[in-house]
Design a protein around this motif. Structure first.
Motif, PDB file in Angstrom:
ATOM      1  N   LEU A  29       5.492  -4.078   2.244  1.00  0.00           N
ATOM      2  CA  LEU A  29       5.994  -2.804   1.733  1.00  0.00           C
ATOM      3  C   LEU A  29       5.200  -2.329   0.518  1.00  0.00           C
ATOM      4  O   LEU A  29       4.948  -1.129   0.367  1.00  0.00           O
ATOM      5  CB  LEU A  29       7.481  -2.928   1.384  1.00  0.00           C
ATOM      6  CG  LEU A  29       8.436  -2.840   2.578  1.00  0.00           C
ATOM      7  CD1 LEU A  29       9.875  -3.037   2.139  1.00  0.00           C
ATOM      8  CD2 LEU A  29       8.286  -1.501   3.299  1.00  0.00           C
ATOM      9  N   VAL A  30       4.813  -3.244  -0.359  1.00  0.00           N
ATOM     10  CA  VAL A  30       4.018  -2.843  -1.514  1.00  0.00           C
ATOM     11  C   VAL A  30       2.638  -2.363  -1.065  1.00  0.00           C
ATOM     12  O   VAL A  30       2.169  -1.284  -1.453  1.00  0.00           O
ATOM     13  CB  VAL A  30       3.890  -3.998  -2.521  1.00  0.00           C
ATOM     14  CG1 VAL A  30       2.846  -3.676  -3.585  1.00  0.00           C
ATOM     15  CG2 VAL A  30       5.234  -4.262  -3.189  1.00  0.00           C
ATOM     16  N   ALA A  31       1.989  -3.158  -0.219  1.00  0.00           N
ATOM     17  CA  ALA A  31       0.633  -2.804   0.211  1.00  0.00           C
ATOM     18  C   ALA A  31       0.617  -1.519   1.044  1.00  0.00           C
ATOM     19  O   ALA A  31      -0.199  -0.623   0.813  1.00  0.00           O
ATOM     20  CB  ALA A  31       0.023  -3.961   1.003  1.00  0.00           C
ATOM     21  N   LEU A  32       1.533  -1.426   2.011  1.00  0.00           N
ATOM     22  CA  LEU A  32       1.551  -0.253   2.881  1.00  0.00           C
ATOM     23  C   LEU A  32       2.155   0.959   2.180  1.00  0.00           C
ATOM     24  O   LEU A  32       1.724   2.096   2.401  1.00  0.00           O
ATOM     25  CB  LEU A  32       2.335  -0.559   4.153  1.00  0.00           C
ATOM     26  CG  LEU A  32       1.724  -1.631   5.062  1.00  0.00           C
ATOM     27  CD1 LEU A  32       2.704  -2.009   6.164  1.00  0.00           C
ATOM     28  CD2 LEU A  32       0.417  -1.141   5.673  1.00  0.00           C
ATOM     29  N   GLY A  33       3.176   0.742   1.335  1.00  0.00           N
ATOM     30  CA  GLY A  33       3.809   1.854   0.648  1.00  0.00           C
ATOM     31  C   GLY A  33       2.882   2.542  -0.327  1.00  0.00           C
ATOM     32  O   GLY A  33       2.919   3.773  -0.486  1.00  0.00           O
ATOM     33  N   VAL A  34       2.044   1.773  -0.992  1.00  0.00           N
ATOM     34  CA  VAL A  34       1.094   2.370  -1.934  1.00  0.00           C
ATOM     35  C   VAL A  34       0.114   3.283  -1.206  1.00  0.00           C
ATOM     36  O   VAL A  34      -0.432   4.226  -1.798  1.00  0.00           O
ATOM     37  CB  VAL A  34       0.366   1.258  -2.718  1.00  0.00           C
ATOM     38  CG1 VAL A  34      -0.830   1.811  -3.477  1.00  0.00           C
ATOM     39  CG2 VAL A  34       1.327   0.596  -3.698  1.00  0.00           C
ATOM     40  N   ASP A  35      -0.109   3.031   0.094  1.00  0.00           N
ATOM     41  CA  ASP A  35      -0.972   3.892   0.902  1.00  0.00           C
ATOM     42  C   ASP A  35      -0.624   5.365   0.728  1.00  0.00           C
ATOM     43  O   ASP A  35      -1.479   6.208   0.442  1.00  0.00           O
ATOM     44  CB  ASP A  35      -0.809   3.532   2.385  1.00  0.00           C
ATOM     45  CG  ASP A  35      -1.950   2.676   2.875  1.00  0.00           C
ATOM     46  OD1 ASP A  35      -2.683   2.148   2.031  1.00  0.00           O
ATOM     47  OD2 ASP A  35      -2.104   2.545   4.089  1.00  0.00           O
ATOM     48  N   TYR A  36       0.666   5.671   0.936  1.00  0.00           N
ATOM     49  CA  TYR A  36       1.095   7.064   0.895  1.00  0.00           C
ATOM     50  C   TYR A  36       1.027   7.616  -0.527  1.00  0.00           C
ATOM     51  O   TYR A  36       0.773   8.801  -0.726  1.00  0.00           O
ATOM     52  CB  TYR A  36       2.516   7.185   1.462  1.00  0.00           C
ATOM     53  CG  TYR A  36       2.616   6.627   2.864  1.00  0.00           C
ATOM     54  CD1 TYR A  36       1.621   6.886   3.794  1.00  0.00           C
ATOM     55  CD2 TYR A  36       3.677   5.832   3.250  1.00  0.00           C
ATOM     56  CE1 TYR A  36       1.691   6.368   5.071  1.00  0.00           C
ATOM     57  CE2 TYR A  36       3.761   5.310   4.527  1.00  0.00           C
ATOM     58  CZ  TYR A  36       2.761   5.581   5.439  1.00  0.00           C
ATOM     59  OH  TYR A  36       2.823   5.065   6.701  1.00  0.00           O
ATOM     60  N   GLY A  37       1.276   6.745  -1.492  1.00  0.00           N
ATOM     61  CA  GLY A  37       1.115   7.163  -2.877  1.00  0.00           C
ATOM     62  C   GLY A  37      -0.323   7.544  -3.180  1.00  0.00           C
ATOM     63  O   GLY A  37      -0.589   8.503  -3.924  1.00  0.00           O
ATOM     64  N   ILE A  38      -1.256   6.800  -2.603  1.00  0.00           N
ATOM     65  CA  ILE A  38      -2.679   7.112  -2.794  1.00  0.00           C
ATOM     66  C   ILE A  38      -3.006   8.471  -2.178  1.00  0.00           C
ATOM     67  O   ILE A  38      -3.688   9.304  -2.790  1.00  0.00           O
ATOM     68  CB  ILE A  38      -3.554   6.000  -2.192  1.00  0.00           C
ATOM     69  CG1 ILE A  38      -3.451   4.732  -3.045  1.00  0.00           C
ATOM     70  CG2 ILE A  38      -5.000   6.448  -2.081  1.00  0.00           C
ATOM     71  CD1 ILE A  38      -4.180   3.551  -2.470  1.00  0.00           C
ATOM     72  N   PHE A  39      -2.517   8.726  -0.958  1.00  0.00           N
ATOM     73  CA  PHE A  39      -2.779  10.014  -0.318  1.00  0.00           C
ATOM     74  C   PHE A  39      -2.265  11.162  -1.190  1.00  0.00           C
ATOM     75  O   PHE A  39      -2.953  12.173  -1.383  1.00  0.00           O
ATOM     76  CB  PHE A  39      -2.091  10.080   1.050  1.00  0.00           C
ATOM     77  CG  PHE A  39      -2.610   9.089   2.048  1.00  0.00           C
ATOM     78  CD1 PHE A  39      -3.866   8.517   1.906  1.00  0.00           C
ATOM     79  CD2 PHE A  39      -1.843   8.715   3.140  1.00  0.00           C
ATOM     80  CE1 PHE A  39      -4.346   7.605   2.826  1.00  0.00           C
ATOM     81  CE2 PHE A  39      -2.312   7.808   4.065  1.00  0.00           C
ATOM     82  CZ  PHE A  39      -3.569   7.247   3.910  1.00  0.00           C
TER      83      PHE A  39
ATOM     84  N   SER B 287      -3.023  -7.055  -8.481  1.00  0.00           N
ATOM     85  CA  SER B 287      -4.188  -6.597  -7.720  1.00  0.00           C
ATOM     86  C   SER B 287      -4.030  -5.142  -7.291  1.00  0.00           C
ATOM     87  O   SER B 287      -4.974  -4.338  -7.393  1.00  0.00           O
ATOM     88  CB  SER B 287      -4.409  -7.495  -6.497  1.00  0.00           C
ATOM     89  OG  SER B 287      -3.300  -7.431  -5.623  1.00  0.00           O
ATOM     90  N   VAL B 288      -2.840  -4.776  -6.813  1.00  0.00           N
ATOM     91  CA  VAL B 288      -2.601  -3.391  -6.408  1.00  0.00           C
ATOM     92  C   VAL B 288      -2.704  -2.452  -7.607  1.00  0.00           C
ATOM     93  O   VAL B 288      -3.296  -1.362  -7.519  1.00  0.00           O
ATOM     94  CB  VAL B 288      -1.219  -3.270  -5.735  1.00  0.00           C
ATOM     95  CG1 VAL B 288      -0.834  -1.806  -5.552  1.00  0.00           C
ATOM     96  CG2 VAL B 288      -1.227  -3.971  -4.382  1.00  0.00           C
ATOM     97  N   LEU B 289      -2.160  -2.869  -8.738  1.00  0.00           N
ATOM     98  CA  LEU B 289      -2.202  -2.037  -9.943  1.00  0.00           C
ATOM     99  C   LEU B 289      -3.642  -1.798 -10.398  1.00  0.00           C
ATOM    100  O   LEU B 289      -4.021  -0.675 -10.754  1.00  0.00           O
ATOM    101  CB  LEU B 289      -1.398  -2.702 -11.058  1.00  0.00           C
ATOM    102  CG  LEU B 289      -1.264  -1.910 -12.366  1.00  0.00           C
ATOM    103  CD1 LEU B 289      -0.525  -0.603 -12.130  1.00  0.00           C
ATOM    104  CD2 LEU B 289      -0.546  -2.743 -13.422  1.00  0.00           C
TER     105      LEU B 289
END
Length: 691
Positions: free
Chosen positions: A572-582, A514-516
């Motif tokens: 960690l996956v859901a929140l960590g991807v946040d910063y990757g998106i920024f 889903s995240v991908l």
């Protein structure tokens, strides 16, 4: 002139309208938010796997006469051996307890072989399913069972342990909220360096938290979503952590626009257009990841998904509507003393992230390989994680029930002291009793209550509670007793461990997929999303590995919560991807404006690095608040997520993602249009002018 007047009126009216709508929403949510604590349940059945034997036992016991039985063990102990007076005192106190409360059966004292301990198993259906009544009963028994002249008295057993756990969970709400708010306030003061600005996002986060409580209560009433102390606490953490992250990004962009745009309203519109898509995408990713927990079989994990999602979405709504309205109404003066003047330029300072990006840009492959080796080495610490956490080891400070269990374990090493509950069809009672008593490892079996075609049997194992011997006995009973259910405290721990293992196999792939998909849709690429997902998985492994290095040796924990792996992965996956998106969103924006990929990567790091670092510190600090809680599972979860967020912020985003983007250049956007080199302009041959 009319258009200008309308624009002025809109600038003045819209913020007040938004503020009025939020006041109305809070007024509607207020009656429901105050009731959330009333529907919070922390019984075993609220945490157990939905399809497990132990869950079926708990459900059927609720329907037996008197409902769920509260089982306790009153333990009398003297190191030098119990005296005749001690035994007389014990008998007198137990008689008083039996006469004051409705007990199931007559309590019988069981002396230890060394003569130091005497235990009285007692049970009552008086409270039924009422948790408050259960707590009152346990506390009343503790008041009646008092030691004197060196006689030690503890009240343990499943009911007493549930009461102690309930008191801990009930005590979390206030301290958790105040501590979280205090930590966020301190960090915002340091980040903004303003005596006023920090109050605005903090107050808005408080409003979002209150709204989330009302929505969570509505989910419970409308859809039966379970609410536990753990899930409501995590919801508060997410509101303040994720909400403050969104506020940091918005305020940073708003400050930037105020230097370029004269009117605060227009500057805020520009800021929302600039960072809004990234905030929406990041919150959508977190929500999608958390909702994947609905596929879990464990009640506590499945209930945490919707509540966590509610927290994130309420924070998003508040930070994209209420926060902008308040900031516009307060104007530039809210930034005092560092007011961003129209037409001014910020002081040029050498950015730490510029230096970091330069080092990653010079030797991207070396930086990437070094970071990967470091994360891999840290992940090896997983091998040092302690075994599954036992019930008595779940508290950071020892309550009365745990002290009783430890005394029983020392005084009765040769026998079980915690009953195993078997529920069997009433017409097969005799056959089931014969099978139980013929099972290896069973010490005794006694018939209990009967109703609705089911009969309860209380079984004592020969081995101590939650030992390998008792586990083997429970598994043997389940293999042998077809059509019956085997439950009780020890069986519940077995089911929790097995179900968490099953949930990891089911939920983890769904979260990753889903995240991908969300990242692919946002970044118009396949390679960049794969880099981000691989990075957060590596961070999760490294954070768990660090936990393995400190939980036992440093913290002294005797075990690891079975749900730690799954919950820490999802967060960690859901929140960590946040910063990757920024980071990636800004990188893509730079590429669309014509920058080369390597230059775009370093520019994105320079412009967003400070905001990402601030957001990471705030999010890590909010989860670190859990390490101050009196429950080992919360401490472990908070520690792993806080460490993971810090690794993600200062190592993975800064060095690894940036160096990978520099090394891959345009391939990072494959197969999107940005992966192809821009075509040179077509030159047309100049035609000779006609004579």
């Amino acid at each position: 002139m009319g258009a200008v007047r309308k624009a002025v009126l809109r600038r003045r009216a819209v913020p007040w309208l938004v503020l009025g709508l939020w006041i109305a929403v809070l007024a509607l949510a207020s009656p429901f938010a105050s009731k959330l604590a009333d529907v919070q349940r922390d019984r075993a059945i609220d945490y157990l796997p939905a399809s497990a034997d132990s869950t079926q036992v708990a459900k059927i016991q609720d329907r037996l006469p008197g409902g769920e039985a509260t089982e306790m063990v009153v333990v009398y102990h003297r190191d030098g051996g119990l005296t005749a007076a001690d035994k007389a005192t014990a008998a007198e106190q137990i008689d008083r307890i039996a006469s004051a409360h409705k007990l199931t059966g007559e309590p019988q004292g069981i002396p230890s072989r060394d003569g130091t301990t005497l235990m009285y198993p007692v049970a009552s259906t008086e409270p039924g399913q009422d948790e408050e009544a259960r707590d009152e009963l346990v506390n009343a028994v503790r008041d009646m069972a008092k030691g004197e002249d060196g006689l030690g008295v503890d009240v343990g057993g499943e009911g007493a342990l549930a009461t102690d756990a309930s008191e801990v969970y009930n005590s979390l709400d206030g301290p958790l909220l105040y501590t979280t708010a205090g930590v966020v306030a301190l960090l915002l003061i340091l980040i903004y360096r303003s005596p006023f600005l920090w109050l605005v996002p903090l107050a808005v986060a408080g409003v979002a938290d209150y709204l989330s409580m009302g929505v969570a209560y509505g989910l419970n009433q409308g859809f039966g979503t379970s609410v536990s102390g753990q899930s409501s606490g995590i919801m508060t953490i997410l509101v303040f952590g994720a909400g403050t992250d969104y506020a940091l990004l918005l305020v940073s962009r708003y400050r930037e626009e105020l230097r370029r745009v004269e009117r605060p309203y227009d500057a805020m519109v520009a800021a929302l257009k600039g960072c809004g898509p990234a905030v929406l995408a990041s919150s959508g990713t977190v929500a999608a990841g958390l909702l994947c927990l609905l596929a879990a079989d464990l009640n506590s994990s499945r209930g945490m998904g919707p509540l966590g999602t509610v927290g994130v979405l309420c924070a998003l709504a508040a930070m994209l509507t209420l926060l902008p309205a308040i900031l516009v109404l307060l104007g530039r003066r809210v930034f005092w003393p560092l007011v961003p003047r129209y037409g001014s330029t910020p002081k040029a300072r050498r950015s730490l992230f510029t230096a970091m990006g330069s080092s990653a840009g010079r030797r991207p492959l070396t930086v990437l390989a070094g970071g990967a080796v470091l994360l891999g080495a840290l992940a090896l610490g997983v091998l040092n994680l302690p075994g599954s956490l036992k019930q008595e080891d779940s508290f950071t400070s020892k309550p009365d029930a745990v002290a009783a269990m430890e005394t029983l374990a020392k005084a009765y090493p040769e026998r079980g002291t915690q009953p195993i509950s078997v529920i069997t069809p009433q017409d097969r009672l005799a056959e089931t009793l014969t099978s139980i008593r013929g099972t290896r490892g069973v010490d005794s079996a006694q018939k209990g209550r009967t109703a609705e075609g089911w009969t309860e049997i209380s079984v004592l194992a020969a081995a101590p509670p939650q030992s390998a011997g008792e586990t083997a006995t429970i598994e043997a009973l389940r293999d042998k007793l077809h059509g019956s259910y085997v439950g009780g405290p020890s069986a519940e721990q077995i089911d929790l461990k097995d179900t968490n293992a099953r949930d990891r196999l089911v939920v983890v792939p769904i979260v990753l997929l889903s995240v991908l998909l969300i990242l692919v849709a946002l970044l118009r690429s396949l390679v960049a999303p794969l880099i981000l997902v691989a990075a957060v998985v590596a961070v999760w492994g490294a954070a768990l590995g660090i936990g393995g290095l400190v939980f036992g040796p440093l913290f002294g924990f005797e075990g690891t919560d079975p749900g730690l792996g799954l919950l820490s992965f999802v967060f960690l996956v859901a929140l960590g991807v946040d910063y990757g998106i920024f980071l990636m969103h800004r990188m893509r924006e730079e590429c669309l404006n014509g920058a080369e990929p390597a230059t775009a990567a370093l520019t994105a790091l320079r412009t967003t690095g400070g905001v990402i670092a601030s957001a990471g510190l705030v999010l890590a600090a909010t989860f670190a608040v859990l390490t101050n809680m009196p429950l080992v599972p919360l401490v472990e979860l908070g520690f792993v997520i806080a460490v993971g967020v810090l690794l993600d912020t200062f190592l993975v985003r800064t060095y690894l993602v940036t160096s990978a983007s520099v090394a891959l250049r345009r391939k990072v956007w494959w197969p999107g249009g940005l992966s192809r080199a821009p075509q040179p302009p077509v030159r047309r041959e100049r035609q000779p002018e006609p004579v």
